[in-house]
Design a protein around this motif. Structure first.
Motif, PDB file in Angstrom:
ATOM      1  N   SER A 137     -38.466 150.259  27.125  1.00  0.00           N
ATOM      2  CA  SER A 137     -39.277 149.634  28.368  1.00  0.00           C
ATOM      3  C   SER A 137     -39.526 148.097  27.787  1.00  0.00           C
ATOM      4  O   SER A 137     -40.016 147.352  28.693  1.00  0.00           O
ATOM      5  N   GLY A 138     -39.567 147.977  26.594  1.00  0.00           N
ATOM      6  CA  GLY A 138     -39.927 146.593  26.018  1.00  0.00           C
ATOM      7  C   GLY A 138     -41.383 146.547  25.601  1.00  0.00           C
ATOM      8  O   GLY A 138     -41.923 145.561  25.329  1.00  0.00           O
ATOM      9  N   ALA A 139     -42.320 147.688  25.879  1.00  0.00           N
ATOM     10  CA  ALA A 139     -43.541 147.854  25.610  1.00  0.00           C
ATOM     11  C   ALA A 139     -43.675 148.044  23.996  1.00  0.00           C
ATOM     12  O   ALA A 139     -42.863 148.465  23.200  1.00  0.00           O
ATOM     13  N   VAL A 140     -44.902 147.309  23.418  1.00  0.00           N
ATOM     14  CA  VAL A 140     -45.169 147.435  22.049  1.00  0.00           C
ATOM     15  C   VAL A 140     -46.591 148.106  21.897  1.00  0.00           C
ATOM     16  O   VAL A 140     -47.443 147.913  22.946  1.00  0.00           O
ATOM     17  N   TYR A 141     -46.870 148.735  21.033  1.00  0.00           N
ATOM     18  CA  TYR A 141     -48.064 149.538  20.946  1.00  0.00           C
ATOM     19  C   TYR A 141     -48.657 149.238  19.379  1.00  0.00           C
ATOM     20  O   TYR A 141     -47.978 148.804  18.488  1.00  0.00           O
ATOM     21  N   LEU A 142     -49.922 149.261  19.351  1.00  0.00           N
ATOM     22  CA  LEU A 142     -50.599 148.979  18.004  1.00  0.00           C
ATOM     23  C   LEU A 142     -50.930 150.406  17.456  1.00  0.00           C
ATOM     24  O   LEU A 142     -51.828 151.117  18.244  1.00  0.00           O
ATOM     25  N   VAL A 143     -50.761 150.860  16.311  1.00  0.00           N
ATOM     26  CA  VAL A 143     -51.015 152.107  15.857  1.00  0.00           C
ATOM     27  C   VAL A 143     -51.907 152.272  14.812  1.00  0.00           C
ATOM     28  O   VAL A 143     -51.883 151.253  13.853  1.00  0.00           O
ATOM     29  N   VAL A 144     -52.846 152.948  14.814  1.00  0.00           N
ATOM     30  CA  VAL A 144     -54.030 152.859  13.844  1.00  0.00           C
ATOM     31  C   VAL A 144     -53.594 153.670  12.525  1.00  0.00           C
ATOM     32  O   VAL A 144     -53.118 154.843  12.712  1.00  0.00           O
ATOM     33  N   GLU A 145     -53.492 152.942  11.538  1.00  0.00           N
ATOM     34  CA  GLU A 145     -53.235 153.291  10.146  1.00  0.00           C
ATOM     35  C   GLU A 145     -54.539 154.048   9.414  1.00  0.00           C
ATOM     36  O   GLU A 145     -54.462 155.347   8.996  1.00  0.00           O
ATOM     37  N   TYR A 146     -55.838 153.253   9.594  1.00  0.00           N
ATOM     38  CA  TYR A 146     -57.018 153.903   9.049  1.00  0.00           C
ATOM     39  C   TYR A 146     -58.233 153.464   9.500  1.00  0.00           C
ATOM     40  O   TYR A 146     -58.103 152.125  10.292  1.00  0.00           O
ATOM     41  N   VAL A 147     -59.177 154.106   9.524  1.00  0.00           N
ATOM     42  CA  VAL A 147     -60.682 153.609  10.154  1.00  0.00           C
ATOM     43  C   VAL A 147     -61.465 153.618   8.876  1.00  0.00           C
ATOM     44  O   VAL A 147     -61.734 154.468   8.080  1.00  0.00           O
ATOM     45  N   TYR A 148     -62.407 152.289   8.808  1.00  0.00           N
ATOM     46  CA  TYR A 148     -63.509 152.330   8.013  1.00  0.00           C
ATOM     47  C   TYR A 148     -64.671 153.212   8.254  1.00  0.00           C
ATOM     48  O   TYR A 148     -64.937 153.077   9.430  1.00  0.00           O
ATOM     49  N   GLU A 149     -65.394 154.038   7.350  1.00  0.00           N
ATOM     50  CA  GLU A 149     -66.430 154.709   7.821  1.00  0.00           C
ATOM     51  C   GLU A 149     -67.543 153.843   8.160  1.00  0.00           C
ATOM     52  O   GLU A 149     -67.821 152.684   7.754  1.00  0.00           O
ATOM     53  N   ASP A 150     -68.376 154.411   8.979  1.00  0.00           N
ATOM     54  CA  ASP A 150     -69.625 153.588   9.597  1.00  0.00           C
ATOM     55  C   ASP A 150     -69.375 152.097  10.108  1.00  0.00           C
ATOM     56  O   ASP A 150     -69.939 151.255  10.281  1.00  0.00           O
ATOM     57  N   SER A 151     -68.047 152.144  10.723  1.00  0.00           N
ATOM     58  CA  SER A 151     -67.602 150.899  11.590  1.00  0.00           C
ATOM     59  C   SER A 151     -67.499 151.139  13.026  1.00  0.00           C
ATOM     60  O   SER A 151     -67.729 152.340  13.559  1.00  0.00           O
ATOM     61  N   ARG A 174     -53.585 139.777  15.511  1.00  0.00           N
ATOM     62  CA  ARG A 174     -54.210 138.803  14.605  1.00  0.00           C
ATOM     63  C   ARG A 174     -55.560 138.624  15.068  1.00  0.00           C
ATOM     64  O   ARG A 174     -56.628 138.704  14.283  1.00  0.00           O
ATOM     65  N   ASP A 175     -55.978 138.116  16.233  1.00  0.00           N
ATOM     66  CA  ASP A 175     -57.065 137.695  16.750  1.00  0.00           C
ATOM     67  C   ASP A 175     -58.055 138.768  16.853  1.00  0.00           C
ATOM     68  O   ASP A 175     -59.335 138.542  16.869  1.00  0.00           O
ATOM     69  N   ASN A 176     -57.719 140.068  17.096  1.00  0.00           N
ATOM     70  CA  ASN A 176     -58.522 141.300  16.928  1.00  0.00           C
ATOM     71  C   ASN A 176     -58.835 142.106  15.982  1.00  0.00           C
ATOM     72  O   ASN A 176     -59.813 142.902  15.791  1.00  0.00           O
ATOM     73  N   PHE A 177     -57.818 142.290  15.141  1.00  0.00           N
ATOM     74  CA  PHE A 177     -57.873 143.079  13.861  1.00  0.00           C
ATOM     75  C   PHE A 177     -57.473 142.571  12.549  1.00  0.00           C
ATOM     76  O   PHE A 177     -57.648 143.202  11.508  1.00  0.00           O
ATOM     77  N   LEU A 178     -56.785 141.316  12.602  1.00  0.00           N
ATOM     78  CA  LEU A 178     -56.705 140.550  11.247  1.00  0.00           C
ATOM     79  C   LEU A 178     -57.810 139.658  10.960  1.00  0.00           C
ATOM     80  O   LEU A 178     -58.300 139.641   9.695  1.00  0.00           O
ATOM     81  N   MET A 179     -57.967 139.014  11.954  1.00  0.00           N
ATOM     82  CA  MET A 179     -59.296 137.941  11.900  1.00  0.00           C
ATOM     83  C   MET A 179     -60.672 138.601  11.852  1.00  0.00           C
ATOM     84  O   MET A 179     -60.616 139.486  12.298  1.00  0.00           O
ATOM     85  N   GLU A 180     -61.490 138.012  11.152  1.00  0.00           N
ATOM     86  CA  GLU A 180     -62.827 138.183  11.446  1.00  0.00           C
ATOM     87  C   GLU A 180     -63.263 137.960  12.966  1.00  0.00           C
ATOM     88  O   GLU A 180     -63.129 136.789  13.108  1.00  0.00           O
ATOM     89  N   VAL A 181     -63.842 139.054  13.571  1.00  0.00           N
ATOM     90  CA  VAL A 181     -64.240 138.837  14.863  1.00  0.00           C
ATOM     91  C   VAL A 181     -65.714 138.474  14.877  1.00  0.00           C
ATOM     92  O   VAL A 181     -66.524 139.278  14.287  1.00  0.00           O
ATOM     93  N   PRO A 182     -66.352 137.531  15.811  1.00  0.00           N
ATOM     94  CA  PRO A 182     -68.016 137.384  16.000  1.00  0.00           C
ATOM     95  C   PRO A 182     -68.530 138.872  16.231  1.00  0.00           C
ATOM     96  O   PRO A 182     -68.191 139.549  17.039  1.00  0.00           O
ATOM     97  N   VAL A 183     -69.751 139.015  15.581  1.00  0.00           N
ATOM     98  CA  VAL A 183     -70.677 140.127  16.158  1.00  0.00           C
ATOM     99  C   VAL A 183     -70.912 140.017  17.470  1.00  0.00           C
ATOM    100  O   VAL A 183     -71.250 138.943  17.921  1.00  0.00           O
ATOM    101  N   GLY A 184     -70.749 141.187  18.163  1.00  0.00           N
ATOM    102  CA  GLY A 184     -71.019 141.293  19.600  1.00  0.00           C
ATOM    103  C   GLY A 184     -69.875 141.045  20.352  1.00  0.00           C
ATOM    104  O   GLY A 184     -69.958 141.526  21.594  1.00  0.00           O
ATOM    105  N   PHE A 202     -69.895 142.245   3.072  1.00  0.00           N
ATOM    106  CA  PHE A 202     -69.918 142.391   4.524  1.00  0.00           C
ATOM    107  C   PHE A 202     -68.891 142.042   5.085  1.00  0.00           C
ATOM    108  O   PHE A 202     -68.465 140.823   4.837  1.00  0.00           O
ATOM    109  N   TYR A 203     -68.075 142.687   6.103  1.00  0.00           N
ATOM    110  CA  TYR A 203     -67.122 142.036   6.793  1.00  0.00           C
ATOM    111  C   TYR A 203     -67.650 142.100   8.395  1.00  0.00           C
ATOM    112  O   TYR A 203     -68.664 142.973   8.670  1.00  0.00           O
ATOM    113  N   GLN A 204     -67.288 141.494   9.401  1.00  0.00           N
ATOM    114  CA  GLN A 204     -67.524 141.376  10.672  1.00  0.00           C
ATOM    115  C   GLN A 204     -66.207 141.819  11.572  1.00  0.00           C
ATOM    116  O   GLN A 204     -65.082 141.023  11.274  1.00  0.00           O
ATOM    117  N   GLY A 205     -66.518 142.701  12.484  1.00  0.00           N
ATOM    118  CA  GLY A 205     -65.233 142.987  13.440  1.00  0.00           C
ATOM    119  C   GLY A 205     -65.439 144.567  13.646  1.00  0.00           C
ATOM    120  O   GLY A 205     -66.509 144.841  13.804  1.00  0.00           O
TER     121      GLY A 205
END
Length: 630
Positions: free
Chosen positions: A233-247, A278-288, A217-220
């Motif tokens: 403009s100096g803006a940076v974006y996060l681009v989705v590479e892939y999504v796990y099923e049932d996530s 890092r804080d939202n997509f690399l590290m495990e994020v608490p459920v909820g 199990f993973y959480q996030g």
């Protein structure tokens, strides 16, 4: 219309200001440190003490330390060009193990900080948890199992009283014959460091030991992203590479190619993208945990982001099924519809034996279309994994070619250190092999597709078991063609030991240790891919596709604006492989699908991927090529 090419015009600069030219009379020669009174690394005792470092700077400078609780700068921490003393006041290290501190200097006119010295302050207490781990677990297992154990033994064990991971790092760095254990990693500031595959980590005890069938199990949120800048403009974006099923990400409607601009109302910028990533997509994020995103899609024809929408998702537990996508594509000749070709495609992100049933589901779909003429295995994100799972997938792909008169052929030979080879009654030229019951002969005959060729999508992130599959299949005569870029070059593997399985807790803690213990060879004794596998000709295209945003899985062609005209472009590595297949099967371009025009596409690099917020080691540590304990 957004100008997506601005960063390219700056020579791939990450900061727009770097594109501006110096004015008349401005000296843009980099300044730096011409003298320092210390070595690059220093080891000091654990007592409270003062250390004075003398530097000579060519321009104004400012000094900083990485951890103020370890030492502070009691002298002036900044000055003009010239020679200066920097006085460091170290506090006493009363902890159980050594600790590290880096002294850096930022010099005016130099883009990155300059490291003056990396200090290791020993502990005043030579005993404790980490020392016990080092003495009773790490060093004995290195001494017996490490592939270069004789060289380590000749150097002797490092200082016992240091953190368990620092102890391993010190041991591995003490010799220079183990260059196959790791890779050179480039940091965000352009400097490089060596990252070892071998690792040790403290773990939380589980109710039972891991087996081939266990799922973790993973959480996030269950989504992988990377950082991207593609305008001025100096803006940076996060681009989705892939999504796990049932996530949670899948439930929220995120998909490959989506572009994230804000997170919880915060605009992503050059200064904050590391922390947000890092804080939202690399590290495990608490459920909820709730996440509110603004998401857009990219219109290739208009060359701009369009259709902004709000996406909300809540962190939960999920499984990371590595079978991300699969499908079968059928093409027929316009002139003779009886002439057709079937191509199976699977995106597979790690060799996790707990999900071998998902591989079987994909192959069951492939079997519904007969015959399968070509197979494209997409390993672009696959850093390796369990050898048993690699053997299973290789067997399914190889079919009857994996058997010799009904008997399984050799899948892999392993060379261990000399002592272990002698213990097994073998020498350097007579390597051990997989036992027959570990090579799934039934799997080999379950589908037996008459494949003309196997294409593997690979990149710099493709390593270990992914490369092992290529080497193994080529060893039995299968035609395997690489598409993308040079693979990582990991032809060595680990065995994993867990203190929970036998040794027991060490001062109440459990540890997993995975040192490099063997080198892999195919049935022909070939293991010459320590520099990676390299695609040939037009199939070597990673640099080009790194400059484009990702498209959804299975996309073949996209319309794109080029020099004021609409042109058709192969959308992805998958499309490049497919185009190569169709060129062989339908050389007169009579396939009933629109083919790429022959024109050359040469873009100024429209996008720039930004550095990851952590070392690129997780792909090898979490998906490491391992032999699970029995």
């Amino acid at each position: 219309m957004k100008n997506l090419f601005k960063l390219a015009m700056c020579g791939l600069a990450l900061i727009v200001a770097a594109c501006s030219q110096p004015g008349p009379g401005v000296d843009d020669t980099p300044k730096g440190i011409t003298y320092k009174s210390c070595e690059d690394k220093m080891e000091i005792t654990g007592e409270a003490q003062q250390v004075t470092i003398t530097i000579t700077s060519e321009a104004a400078w400012e000094a900083t330390v990485s951890q103020s609780r370890i030492a502070s700068i009691s002298s002036a921490n900044k000055g003009e060009a010239g020679t200066h003393d920097i006085v460091l006041d170290f506090t006493a290290n009363e902890g159980q193990y050594s600790r590290n501190l880096t002294l850096s200097v930022k010099v005016e006119g130099v883009a990155s900080k300059i490291t003056i010295c990396r200090f290791t302050q020993l502990s005043m207490n030579a005993k404790g948890t980490d020392a016990n781990v080092n003495k009773t677990f790490t060093w004995p297992f290195l001494d017996k199992y490490y592939l270069w154990n004789e060289d380590l033994r000749a150097k002797g064990a490092p200082v016992w009283n240091q953190a368990y991971d620092d102890f391993l790092d010190s041991a591995l760095k003490s010799i220079n014959t183990n260059m196959m254990d790791g890779y050179l990693h480039t940091l965000a500031d352009g400097t490089t460091e060596w990252v070892y595959y071998s690792y040790i980590q403290r773990t939380t005890p589980t109710a039972q030991s891991m087996t081939r069938a266990d799922k973790t199990f993973y959480q996030g949120f269950g989504v992988s992203v990377y950082a991207l800048a593609f305008d001025d403009s100096g803006a940076v974006y996060l681009v989705v590479e892939y999504v796990y099923e049932d996530s949670p990400a899948e439930a929220a409607g995120l998909k490959r190619g989506d572009v994230i601009g804000t997170i919880n109302g915060t605009q992503i910028t050059q200064d904050n993208y590391w922390a947000l990533w890092r804080d939202n997509f690399l590290m495990e994020v608490p459920v909820g945990t709730n996440l509110a995103l603004t998401v857009q899609t990219f219109d290739f024809l208009a060359w701009e982001l369009v259709s902004p929408r709000s996406v909300n998702m809540t962190a939960a537990t999920y499984f990371e099924n590595p079978v991300i996508f699969y499908d079968v594509y059928t093409f027929k000749s316009k002139e003779d519809e009886s002439k057709k070709v079937n191509v199976a495609y699977m995106v597979y992100n790690s060799f996790d034996a707990a999900y071998d049933d998902k591989i079987k589901e994909a192959f069951d779909l492939f079997a519904e279309v007969s015959p399968i003429d070509y197979m494209i295995l997409d390993f672009r994100y696959n850093g390796g994994g369990n050898v048993a799972s690699c053997c299973y997938l290789s067997s399914l792909v190889a079919g009857a070619d994996a058997l010799n008169g009904g008997q399984p052929r050799v899948f892999m030979y392993s060379r261990y250190n000399d002592e272990r080879m002698v213990e097994q009654g073998r020498n350097k030229s007579d390597y051990t092999t997989y036992k027959k019951d570990e090579f799934d002969a039934d799997a080999a005959m379950a589908y037996n597709f008459p494949l003309k060729e196997i294409y593997v999508v690979g990149t710099n992130d493709t390593a270990s078991s992914s490369e092992m599959l290529i080497n193994a299949l080529r060893g039995i005569g299968k035609k395997v063609t690489l598409v993308g870029g040079r693979t990582n070059g990991k032809n060595v593997g680990m065995e994993v030991w867990n203190t929970q399985n036998g040794l027991g807790a060490i001062d109440g803690n459990h540890y997993i240790f995975a040192p490099i213990t063997f080198q892999s060879y195919n049935c022909n004794g070939e293991s010459n891919y320590d520099n990676g596998f390299v695609p040939e000709g037009k199939l070597d295209c990673q640099s080009f596709y790194d400059s484009l945003l990702p498209v959804d899985w299975g996309t073949q062609l996209i319309d794109i604006e080029y020099e004021g005209e609409v042109a058709t472009l192969l959308a992805d590595y998958f499309a490049v492989a497919l185009d190569d297949i169709l060129g062989k099967e339908f050389p007169a371009a009579t396939a009933s699908v629109k083919r790429l025009s022959g024109r050359e596409m040469s873009f100024s690099r429209p996008v720039k991927r930004l550095a990851a917020p952590a070392k690129k080691m997780d792909i090898f540590r979490q998906n490491a090529w391992v032999l699970a304990e029995e």
